[in-house]
Design a protein around this motif. Sequence first.
Motif, PDB file in Angstrom:
ATOM      1  N   LEU A 125       0.825  -1.208   0.000  1.00 52.32           N
ATOM      2  CA  LEU A 125       0.000   0.000   0.000  1.00 52.32           C
ATOM      3  C   LEU A 125       0.862   1.263   0.000  1.00 52.32           C
ATOM      4  O   LEU A 125       0.583   2.216  -0.725  1.00 52.32           O
ATOM      5  CB  LEU A 125      -0.963  -0.011   1.185  1.00 52.32           C
ATOM      6  CG  LEU A 125      -2.068  -1.076   1.110  1.00 52.32           C
ATOM      7  CD1 LEU A 125      -2.920  -1.048   2.372  1.00 52.32           C
ATOM      8  CD2 LEU A 125      -2.916  -0.921  -0.136  1.00 52.32           C
ATOM      9  N   GLY A 126       1.923   1.261   0.806  1.00 48.81           N
ATOM     10  CA  GLY A 126       2.836   2.407   0.821  1.00 48.81           C
ATOM     11  C   GLY A 126       3.521   2.590  -0.517  1.00 48.81           C
ATOM     12  O   GLY A 126       3.651   3.718  -1.018  1.00 48.81           O
ATOM     13  N   GLY A 127       3.959   1.498  -1.114  1.00 51.27           N
ATOM     14  CA  GLY A 127       4.598   1.567  -2.428  1.00 51.27           C
ATOM     15  C   GLY A 127       3.636   2.003  -3.511  1.00 51.27           C
ATOM     16  O   GLY A 127       4.011   2.752  -4.426  1.00 51.27           O
ATOM     17  N   THR A 128       2.393   1.558  -3.419  1.00 50.34           N
ATOM     18  CA  THR A 128       1.371   1.974  -4.384  1.00 50.34           C
ATOM     19  C   THR A 128       1.137   3.472  -4.301  1.00 50.34           C
ATOM     20  O   THR A 128       1.060   4.158  -5.332  1.00 50.34           O
ATOM     21  CB  THR A 128       0.056   1.194  -4.137  1.00 50.34           C
ATOM     22  OG1 THR A 128       0.302  -0.198  -4.363  1.00 50.34           O
ATOM     23  CG2 THR A 128      -1.053   1.679  -5.055  1.00 50.34           C
ATOM     24  N   GLY A 136       1.555   9.637 -11.330  1.00 51.74           N
ATOM     25  CA  GLY A 136       0.301  10.317 -11.591  1.00 51.74           C
ATOM     26  C   GLY A 136      -0.784   9.394 -12.122  1.00 51.74           C
ATOM     27  O   GLY A 136      -1.889   9.817 -12.409  1.00 51.74           O
ATOM     28  N   SER A 137      -0.460   8.113 -12.240  1.00 46.73           N
ATOM     29  CA  SER A 137      -1.413   7.148 -12.787  1.00 46.73           C
ATOM     30  C   SER A 137      -1.806   6.127 -11.718  1.00 46.73           C
ATOM     31  O   SER A 137      -0.987   5.305 -11.297  1.00 46.73           O
ATOM     32  CB  SER A 137      -0.794   6.416 -13.983  1.00 46.73           C
ATOM     33  OG  SER A 137      -1.581   5.305 -14.343  1.00 46.73           O
ATOM     34  N   PHE A 138      -3.056   6.179 -11.311  1.00 45.30           N
ATOM     35  CA  PHE A 138      -3.560   5.217 -10.339  1.00 45.30           C
ATOM     36  C   PHE A 138      -3.505   3.803 -10.908  1.00 45.30           C
ATOM     37  O   PHE A 138      -3.160   2.855 -10.211  1.00 45.30           O
ATOM     38  CB  PHE A 138      -4.991   5.581  -9.926  1.00 45.30           C
ATOM     39  CG  PHE A 138      -5.561   4.663  -8.882  1.00 45.30           C
ATOM     40  CD1 PHE A 138      -5.159   4.758  -7.559  1.00 45.30           C
ATOM     41  CD2 PHE A 138      -6.498   3.695  -9.229  1.00 45.30           C
ATOM     42  CE1 PHE A 138      -5.675   3.906  -6.598  1.00 45.30           C
ATOM     43  CE2 PHE A 138      -7.017   2.841  -8.268  1.00 45.30           C
ATOM     44  CZ  PHE A 138      -6.606   2.949  -6.946  1.00 45.30           C
ATOM     45  N   TYR A 139      -3.811   3.662 -12.187  1.00 47.83           N
ATOM     46  CA  TYR A 139      -3.809   2.354 -12.829  1.00 47.83           C
ATOM     47  C   TYR A 139      -2.414   1.728 -12.802  1.00 47.83           C
ATOM     48  O   TYR A 139      -2.246   0.569 -12.430  1.00 47.83           O
ATOM     49  CB  TYR A 139      -4.309   2.469 -14.275  1.00 47.83           C
ATOM     50  CG  TYR A 139      -4.407   1.136 -14.972  1.00 47.83           C
ATOM     51  CD1 TYR A 139      -5.478   0.283 -14.735  1.00 47.83           C
ATOM     52  CD2 TYR A 139      -3.420   0.721 -15.856  1.00 47.83           C
ATOM     53  CE1 TYR A 139      -5.567  -0.947 -15.354  1.00 47.83           C
ATOM     54  CE2 TYR A 139      -3.503  -0.500 -16.490  1.00 47.83           C
ATOM     55  CZ  TYR A 139      -4.572  -1.334 -16.235  1.00 47.83           C
ATOM     56  OH  TYR A 139      -4.644  -2.546 -16.853  1.00 47.83           O
ATOM     57  N   THR A 140      -1.402   2.492 -13.157  1.00 47.51           N
ATOM     58  CA  THR A 140      -0.020   2.002 -13.120  1.00 47.51           C
ATOM     59  C   THR A 140       0.399   1.675 -11.697  1.00 47.51           C
ATOM     60  O   THR A 140       1.022   0.649 -11.435  1.00 47.51           O
ATOM     61  CB  THR A 140       0.933   3.060 -13.720  1.00 47.51           C
ATOM     62  OG1 THR A 140       0.560   3.301 -15.067  1.00 47.51           O
ATOM     63  CG2 THR A 140       2.380   2.600 -13.656  1.00 47.51           C
ATOM     64  N   ALA A 141       0.037   2.541 -10.769  1.00 48.73           N
ATOM     65  CA  ALA A 141       0.434   2.371  -9.370  1.00 48.73           C
ATOM     66  C   ALA A 141      -0.156   1.112  -8.745  1.00 48.73           C
ATOM     67  O   ALA A 141       0.454   0.509  -7.866  1.00 48.73           O
ATOM     68  CB  ALA A 141       0.026   3.596  -8.559  1.00 48.73           C
ATOM     69  N   THR A 142      -1.326   0.716  -9.191  1.00 52.66           N
ATOM     70  CA  THR A 142      -1.991  -0.453  -8.590  1.00 52.66           C
ATOM     71  C   THR A 142      -1.674  -1.761  -9.311  1.00 52.66           C
ATOM     72  O   THR A 142      -2.293  -2.786  -9.024  1.00 52.66           O
ATOM     73  CB  THR A 142      -3.520  -0.244  -8.552  1.00 52.66           C
ATOM     74  OG1 THR A 142      -3.997  -0.019  -9.879  1.00 52.66           O
ATOM     75  CG2 THR A 142      -3.896   0.912  -7.639  1.00 52.66           C
ATOM     76  N   GLN A 143      -0.701  -1.738 -10.199  1.00 53.37           N
ATOM     77  CA  GLN A 143      -0.343  -2.944 -10.954  1.00 53.37           C
ATOM     78  C   GLN A 143      -0.029  -4.124 -10.039  1.00 53.37           C
ATOM     79  O   GLN A 143      -0.523  -5.230 -10.257  1.00 53.37           O
ATOM     80  CB  GLN A 143       0.851  -2.656 -11.864  1.00 53.37           C
ATOM     81  CG  GLN A 143       1.381  -3.885 -12.569  1.00 53.37           C
ATOM     82  CD  GLN A 143       2.529  -3.532 -13.464  1.00 53.37           C
ATOM     83  OE1 GLN A 143       2.293  -3.159 -14.601  1.00 53.37           O
ATOM     84  NE2 GLN A 143       3.749  -3.639 -12.962  1.00 53.37           N
TER      85      GLN A 143
END
Length: 169
Positions: A125-128, A136-143
């Motif tokens: 979660l911290g890394g996300t 700036g991309s939630f989609y990329t961050a939640t990969q």
Amino acid sequence: MNTTINLYSLSYRQTKTYIIVFLFIAGNILFPMLFHAIPQGGKIFLPIYFFTLLGAYKYGLKPGLLIAVLSPIANHFLTGMPPIAVLPDILVKSCLLASAAAFAAKHYQKLSIPILAGVILFYQLGGTLFEWLLSGSFYTATQDLRLALPGMLIQLFGVYLLIKYVLKK
């Protein structure tokens, strides 16, 4: 399912620290090589974090942080993986993982599936959040959260079993 184990808090002044760090970095280089042979293997199995979690939980913050920082950098220079573009994300997650694992081990003084699950959840979660802020991309961050459940389960049960049965002393 709580297990009392021998946990250590090694310092930078001990030779044992550097031997353990070297061995765990080697594991963090070889383990990803195995999984990168599978399409999307790195993204699904998160092998670069396995020995960081193991080392930090069993041997403490100082070896854990050395493993967390040096593993991705050594991997990048030796194998080209991870790509330089994702290296900051991996370094942040690795350091979050090492810090959380060492803290949990020291605080609880035992090994359990729920404690390890909490450590894994914390670093993910911290890394996300960091990835989201950086990209700036939630989609990329939640990969990792979307793809890497198998890797998180390998971390959870693999580290638990290794500490409980192999590294119990």
